[in-house]
Design a protein around this motif. Structure first.
Motif, mmCIF file in Angstrom:
data_model
loop_
_atom_site.group_PDB
_atom_site.id
_atom_site.type_symbol
_atom_site.label_atom_id
_atom_site.label_comp_id
_atom_site.label_asym_id
_atom_site.label_seq_id
_atom_site.Cartn_x
_atom_site.Cartn_y
_atom_site.Cartn_z
ATOM 1 N N ASN A 1 0.802 -1.223 0.000
ATOM 2 C CA ASN A 1 0.000 0.000 0.000
ATOM 3 C C ASN A 1 0.831 1.266 0.000
ATOM 4 O OD1 ASN A 1 -2.573 -1.174 -0.069
ATOM 5 N ND2 ASN A 1 -2.484 -1.610 2.122
ATOM 6 N N THR A 2 2.156 1.136 0.041
ATOM 7 C CA THR A 2 3.017 2.318 0.078
ATOM 8 C C THR A 2 4.055 2.324 -1.044
ATOM 9 O OG1 THR A 2 4.441 1.231 1.723
ATOM 10 C CG2 THR A 2 2.724 2.679 2.558
ATOM 11 N N LEU A 3 3.967 1.358 -1.948
ATOM 12 C CA LEU A 3 4.811 1.392 -3.137
ATOM 13 C C LEU A 3 4.291 2.475 -4.086
ATOM 14 C CD1 LEU A 3 5.388 -2.413 -3.864
ATOM 15 C CD2 LEU A 3 7.057 -0.770 -3.012
ATOM 16 N N HIS A 4 4.937 2.618 -5.225
ATOM 17 C CA HIS A 4 4.543 3.654 -6.175
ATOM 18 C C HIS A 4 3.092 3.448 -6.624
ATOM 19 C CE1 HIS A 4 5.084 0.661 -9.410
ATOM 20 N NE2 HIS A 4 6.183 0.321 -8.771
ATOM 21 N N GLY A 5 2.462 4.534 -6.998
ATOM 22 C CA GLY A 5 1.045 4.501 -7.330
ATOM 23 C C GLY A 5 0.688 3.573 -8.465
ATOM 24 N N GLU A 6 1.604 3.355 -9.395
ATOM 25 C CA GLU A 6 1.323 2.471 -10.535
ATOM 26 C C GLU A 6 1.035 1.054 -10.061
ATOM 27 O OE1 GLU A 6 3.559 0.844 -14.599
ATOM 28 O OE2 GLU A 6 4.330 2.599 -13.531
ATOM 29 N N PHE A 7 1.862 0.553 -9.124
ATOM 30 C CA PHE A 7 1.617 -0.794 -8.591
ATOM 31 C C PHE A 7 0.329 -0.815 -7.775
ATOM 32 C CE2 PHE A 7 1.803 -3.831 -5.101
ATOM 33 C CZ PHE A 7 2.012 -5.021 -5.799
ATOM 34 N N TYR A 8 0.113 0.215 -6.969
ATOM 35 C CA TYR A 8 -1.088 0.313 -6.140
ATOM 36 C C TYR A 8 -2.345 0.192 -7.002
ATOM 37 C CZ TYR A 8 -4.219 2.288 -2.542
ATOM 38 O OH TYR A 8 -5.221 2.494 -1.624
ATOM 39 N N ASP A 9 -2.372 0.932 -8.109
ATOM 40 C CA ASP A 9 -3.535 0.907 -9.004
ATOM 41 C C ASP A 9 -3.659 -0.433 -9.728
ATOM 42 O OD1 ASP A 9 -4.119 3.505 -8.267
ATOM 43 O OD2 ASP A 9 -3.087 4.393 -9.983
ATOM 44 N N GLN A 10 -2.522 -0.983 -10.150
ATOM 45 C CA GLN A 10 -2.552 -2.264 -10.862
ATOM 46 C C GLN A 10 -3.097 -3.375 -9.974
ATOM 47 O OE1 GLN A 10 1.279 -3.744 -12.077
ATOM 48 N NE2 GLN A 10 0.414 -5.223 -13.528
ATOM 49 N N LEU A 11 -2.710 -3.359 -8.709
ATOM 50 C CA LEU A 11 -3.199 -4.376 -7.785
ATOM 51 C C LEU A 11 -4.714 -4.261 -7.630
ATOM 52 C CD1 LEU A 11 -2.814 -6.634 -5.735
ATOM 53 C CD2 LEU A 11 -2.183 -4.905 -4.024
ATOM 54 N N ARG A 12 -5.228 -3.034 -7.475
ATOM 55 C CA ARG A 12 -6.681 -2.860 -7.331
ATOM 56 C C ARG A 12 -7.428 -3.317 -8.579
ATOM 57 N NH1 ARG A 12 -3.766 -1.435 -3.115
ATOM 58 N NH2 ARG A 12 -5.092 -1.023 -1.315
ATOM 59 N N LYS A 13 -6.889 -3.023 -9.741
ATOM 60 C CA LYS A 13 -7.544 -3.455 -10.983
ATOM 61 C C LYS A 13 -7.560 -4.973 -11.098
ATOM 62 C CE LYS A 13 -6.402 0.748 -13.579
ATOM 63 N NZ LYS A 13 -5.548 1.332 -14.657
ATOM 64 N N THR A 14 -6.479 -5.612 -10.694
ATOM 65 C CA THR A 14 -6.411 -7.073 -10.742
ATOM 66 C C THR A 14 -7.386 -7.692 -9.751
ATOM 67 O OG1 THR A 14 -4.073 -6.914 -11.365
ATOM 68 C CG2 THR A 14 -4.857 -9.063 -10.602
ATOM 69 N N LEU A 15 -7.480 -7.128 -8.571
ATOM 70 C CA LEU A 15 -8.444 -7.609 -7.578
ATOM 71 C C LEU A 15 -9.865 -7.509 -8.114
ATOM 72 C CD1 LEU A 15 -6.825 -5.862 -4.501
ATOM 73 C CD2 LEU A 15 -7.149 -8.330 -4.667
ATOM 74 N N ALA A 16 -10.187 -6.388 -8.753
ATOM 75 C CA ALA A 16 -11.534 -6.200 -9.298
ATOM 76 C C ALA A 16 -11.796 -7.193 -10.438
ATOM 77 C CB ALA A 16 -11.702 -4.771 -9.790
ATOM 78 N N LYS A 17 -10.812 -7.397 -11.286
ATOM 79 C CA LYS A 17 -10.980 -8.298 -12.425
ATOM 80 C C LYS A 17 -11.262 -9.720 -11.979
ATOM 81 C CE LYS A 17 -8.574 -10.055 -16.525
ATOM 82 N NZ LYS A 17 -7.333 -9.963 -17.354
ATOM 83 N N PHE A 18 -10.592 -10.174 -10.932
ATOM 84 C CA PHE A 18 -10.738 -11.560 -10.483
ATOM 85 C C PHE A 18 -11.679 -11.681 -9.271
ATOM 86 C CE2 PHE A 18 -6.912 -11.582 -13.005
ATOM 87 C CZ PHE A 18 -6.978 -12.787 -13.686
ATOM 88 N N ASP A 19 -12.341 -10.580 -8.926
ATOM 89 C CA ASP A 19 -13.325 -10.570 -7.845
ATOM 90 C C ASP A 19 -12.729 -11.114 -6.548
ATOM 91 O OD1 ASP A 19 -15.763 -10.049 -6.668
ATOM 92 O OD2 ASP A 19 -16.633 -11.991 -7.207
ATOM 93 N N ARG A 20 -11.574 -10.580 -6.179
ATOM 94 C CA ARG A 20 -10.890 -10.977 -4.942
ATOM 95 C C ARG A 20 -10.834 -9.783 -3.998
ATOM 96 N NH1 ARG A 20 -11.377 -16.207 -4.941
ATOM 97 N NH2 ARG A 20 -13.143 -15.405 -6.136
ATOM 98 N N GLN A 21 -10.669 -10.057 -2.722
ATOM 99 C CA GLN A 21 -10.562 -9.009 -1.704
ATOM 100 C C GLN A 21 -9.128 -8.894 -1.190
ATOM 101 O OE1 GLN A 21 -13.771 -8.737 1.332
ATOM 102 N NE2 GLN A 21 -14.536 -10.651 0.451
ATOM 103 N N PHE A 22 -8.781 -7.671 -0.771
ATOM 104 C CA PHE A 22 -7.490 -7.391 -0.137
ATOM 105 C C PHE A 22 -7.783 -6.570 1.112
ATOM 106 C CE2 PHE A 22 -3.436 -4.591 -0.487
ATOM 107 C CZ PHE A 22 -2.827 -5.325 0.512
ATOM 108 N N LEU A 23 -7.547 -7.162 2.287
ATOM 109 C CA LEU A 23 -7.809 -6.482 3.551
ATOM 110 C C LEU A 23 -6.510 -6.288 4.321
ATOM 111 C CD1 LEU A 23 -11.103 -8.262 4.699
ATOM 112 C CD2 LEU A 23 -10.839 -6.224 3.263
ATOM 113 N N TYR A 24 -6.418 -5.163 5.051
ATOM 114 C CA TYR A 24 -5.151 -4.780 5.678
ATOM 115 C C TYR A 24 -5.403 -3.848 6.849
ATOM 116 C CZ TYR A 24 -6.372 -1.430 2.027
ATOM 117 O OH TYR A 24 -7.063 -0.577 1.198
ATOM 118 N N ARG A 25 -6.391 -4.161 7.670
ATOM 119 C CA ARG A 25 -6.772 -3.251 8.750
ATOM 120 C C ARG A 25 -5.636 -2.975 9.714
ATOM 121 N NH1 ARG A 25 -11.286 -5.231 12.622
ATOM 122 N NH2 ARG A 25 -10.331 -3.686 13.989
#
Length: 369
Positions: A121-145
């Protein structure tokens, strides 16, 4: 019948091993209360992995040293496919940037993600956005409370407010348990800064090298996580970090030079303490102004009567200011560090995913009847 959730645990240090103990201890409760069976078919440290054998569920203490073998993430993906394991959750209890690079293939192969690590969650924004897009594409969750405040509901509260359209205007607070402890004592006791710092080190509140705490970088990472949670395009270099270290006592010194030079910190912080307005105490805070996208990590002087001024022990305290609440912030306070509370927060994220999977399966089964 209980729904089996298959957890691949990366990391069996303080948080990982405590998580295993908590999950196994509460396993019957989770089955009876929620109809969820948490299993750990794969457990790894940084170099080797234990792959569960039939008939030995969760007996990792007995089997890990004897049966663990060198592994790659590809080996784990192949294993879960061969074993036809479903309802997969990968838990990152490491500090490994290399593992974070495997988040994308894990998601692409059916894993939900839970992370104690802040790296993704603190790497460069490009990776941050790519991870979210991949999660949405494969309908997976990422939690980090646990990224901010360990077991405290800071991220959850912020996400819930943001989700319903509440306008967040400012976030500020003490995000570091170690620095909370140091300045809480420094404000109330007639001891030098270095004496309290050494007490914090001895008690295990700081990192093994306390310069990691004093640098302000950990507070900055937490602030960056929260800013991105609000959809702000912020990079690490956008954060203004006022380190507690000194020009002649900083990360460039050797460990030995730092160890014997801590008394250099006493003069500047004693002056800062004595030159405050009466009835004030020093606090090291992170502050985010949403409108200006300004992120600062800095030492401030707070009224003793304020929530931040009344802090004790090693508590974290986060103030969330919103348009609806005006000048009265939502305050989240409590233990913001420690292996037990962090592991419990990770476990809470796992259960949240498990309950979501169970609901989805129930809907699917109803639709196919």
């Amino acid at each position: 019948m209980s729904l089996r959730i298959n957890i691949v645990l990366f990391g069996i240090g303080n948080v990982g091993s405590t998580l295993l103990a908590q999950a196994i201890e509460s396993q019957n409760f989770f089955r009876q209360r929620y109809g969820i069976d948490l299993r750990f078919p794969v457990i790894t440290n940084s170099t080797v992995a234990f792959f569960e054998k039939d008939g030995n569920p969760n007996q990792w203490e007995v089997n890990f040293e004897r049966s663990a073998v060198p592994f790659s993430v590809d080996d784990i993906i192949d294993y879960v496919k061969t074993q036809q394991l479903e309802n997969l959750v990968a838990v990152d209890a490491t500090a490994s940037a290399e593992l974070v690079r495997s988040y994308l293939p894990l998601v692409q192969n059916g894993f939900h993600l839970v992370a104690a690590s802040k790296i993704a969650n603190t790497l460069h924004g490009e990776f941050y956005d790519q991870l979210r897009k991949t999660l949405a594409k494969f309908d997976r969750q990422f939690l980090y409370r646990t990224n901010v405040g360990a077991g405290l509901p800071v991220i959850n509260t912020l996400a819930d407010l943001h989700r319903v359209g509440e306008k967040i205007t400012q976030i500020r607070g003490v995000f570091s348990g170690s620095l909370s402890y140091i300045f809480n004592r420094f404000g109330r006791e007639d001891l030098s800064f270095s004496q309290i710092l050494q007490a914090a080190e001895k008690a295990g509140y700081t990192e093994p090298d306390s310069r990691e705490d004093l640098s302000g970088n950990d507070v900055a990472r937490k602030l960056l996580v929260l800013a991105r949670e609000l959809g702000l395009s912020i990079e690490w270099n956008d954060i203004s970090i006022h380190s507690l270290l000194l020009p002649d006592l900083n990360e460039k010194n050797s460990k030995q030079e730092y160890a014997i030079g801590k008394e250099l910190l006493d003069g500047p912080y004693r002056i800062a303490k004595l030159t405050q307005t009466d009835g004030h105490v020093l606090r090291y805070i992170g502050q985010l102004d949403v409108a200006s996208k300004k992120l600062e990590v800095k030492l401030v002087s707070e009224p003793e009567s304020s929530p931040l001024g009344r802090l004790t022990g090693a508590d974290n305290l986060v103030e969330i200011y919103t348009e609806s609440y005006g000048q009265n912030p939502i305050v989240v306070q409590g233990a913001g560090a420690g292996k037990a509370v962090t592991a419990r927060g990770v476990l809470s994220d796992i259960l949240k995913i498990a309950e979501s999977v169970k609901r989805t399966e129930a809907v699917w089964n109803k639709a196919t009847v």
